[in-house]
Enzyme design. Sequence first.
Site, PDB file in Angstrom:
ATOM      1  N   ASP A 186      -1.469   7.333   5.966  1.00 26.46           N
ATOM      2  CA  ASP A 186      -1.405   5.910   6.281  1.00 26.46           C
ATOM      3  C   ASP A 186      -2.341   5.645   7.456  1.00 26.46           C
ATOM      4  OD1 ASP A 186      -0.539   3.337   5.966  1.00 26.46           O
ATOM      5  OD2 ASP A 186       1.519   3.698   6.612  1.00 26.46           O
ATOM      6  N   ARG A 239       6.436  -8.195   1.852  1.00 23.06           N
ATOM      7  CA  ARG A 239       7.315  -7.777   2.954  1.00 23.06           C
ATOM      8  C   ARG A 239       7.972  -8.995   3.600  1.00 23.06           C
ATOM      9  NH1 ARG A 239       4.371  -4.154   6.351  1.00 23.06           N
ATOM     10  NH2 ARG A 239       5.484  -2.470   5.306  1.00 23.06           N
ATOM     11  N   LYS A 283       0.825  -1.209   0.000  1.00 18.49           N
ATOM     12  CA  LYS A 283       0.000   0.000   0.000  1.00 18.49           C
ATOM     13  C   LYS A 283       0.867   1.270   0.000  1.00 18.49           C
ATOM     14  CE  LYS A 283      -2.175  -1.269   3.738  1.00 18.49           C
ATOM     15  NZ  LYS A 283      -1.485  -2.580   3.870  1.00 18.49           N
ATOM     16  N   THR A 284       1.848   1.322   0.907  1.00 21.36           N
ATOM     17  CA  THR A 284       2.728   2.488   0.960  1.00 21.36           C
ATOM     18  C   THR A 284       3.498   2.623  -0.353  1.00 21.36           C
ATOM     19  OG1 THR A 284       2.931   2.308   3.363  1.00 21.36           O
ATOM     20  CG2 THR A 284       4.642   3.555   2.227  1.00 21.36           C
TER      21      THR A 284
END
Length: 352
Positions: A120, A228, A75-76
């Site tokens: 965020d 991640r 998302k980031t």
Amino acid sequence: MHDEEVTEHPADETLSALPQLGEREMETTLRPSRLSEFIGQPRVREQLELVLESARRRGVPPDHVLLSGPPGLGKTSLAMIVAAELDASIRITSGPALERAGDLAAMLSNLAEGDVLFIDEIHRIARPAEEMLYLAMEDFRVDVVVGKGPGATSIPLEIAPFTLVGATTRSGALTGPLRDRFGFTGQMEFYADHELDQVVRRSAKILDIEIDAEGSAEIARRSRGTPRIANRLLRRVRDYAEVREDGKVTLAVARAALAVYDVDELGLDRLDRAVLSALVHSFGGGPVGVSTLAVAVGEEPTTVEEVCEPYLVRAGMLARTPRGRVATASAWEHLGLRPPPRPDQAGPTLFD
Ligand SMILES: Nc1ncnc2c1ncn2[C@@H]1O[C@H](COP(=O)(O)OP(=O)(O)O)[C@@H](O)[C@H]1O
Ligand SMILES: [Mg+2]
């Protein structure tokens, strides 16, 4: 500031989808910077491409974008890509950092035309700031209240047209009015093994790690559908390969390394395993309500529901039924147990 920096978790959680202490720099190195470099999420990528391209052609900032999905799915990274693709600057903040409306007003009034504002964890924004955001998103205007009590006046302030990109792990926790003000919502999904395989190879190249096809496939398969985690496992396997082997990551090296770090065969993390274990050992496989299950593992029901369950469902380990959560046969088998006979198989098949 309550951004990722302080929500980073202790370094022993090899399998956590949350960013760990000191990982931030590494994440920046490995972050894809253009849409074309972004692996997987074909649906979100295509939709976003259209939103951005059409805005570019019309010469206006695109609609506000909401990115929703479990931690570690990009998302980031996508928020930064939106800015890069628009050739715009990005300002970054987070819901918890916007405690007072004034904090948000300051950010908004500093925006230049076409800037991207990234919030965020937007579901954690405080109420007064959220209400200010409504007007800002809709009319590019904020009302700043000056003074207190009966003498207080509200001064309307123009702000430059901008694009808000919000990220959330809990789109269900967003209020209706906030959700409605986003023109586009990208729902991020867990990655398929072959997509994670590409993530691992790309990262290996950037980090100059020698890896063969089977080595990267093994890491991908055990990364819980999450880039991640794939990147983190790659680094742990690299450590092992350098210290115990000749530095090259093969299937055998990946397996040996992942065994040292106690990485689950299927990529389940500690909470996933705790949930399955409670479901099977304490509740006979279910059905059991999610709040009861959450108490049993000492977590918030929302964490179990939004961080843990989506992956367990996808992995075919857990079923959500109207009567509660149920462990599937594969869950029992994964815990090294024999699944109980299913009620619909009782009778003649009972003695199979
Ligand atoms: N689609 C992708 N392709 C390549 N790497 C990715 C992708 N998505 C995420 N990553 C990697 O995973 C890390 C975590 O992604 P991030 O955008 O911070 O996730 P989120 O904000 O959803 O928690 C990034 O540093 C990046 O290296
Ligand atoms: Mg993030």
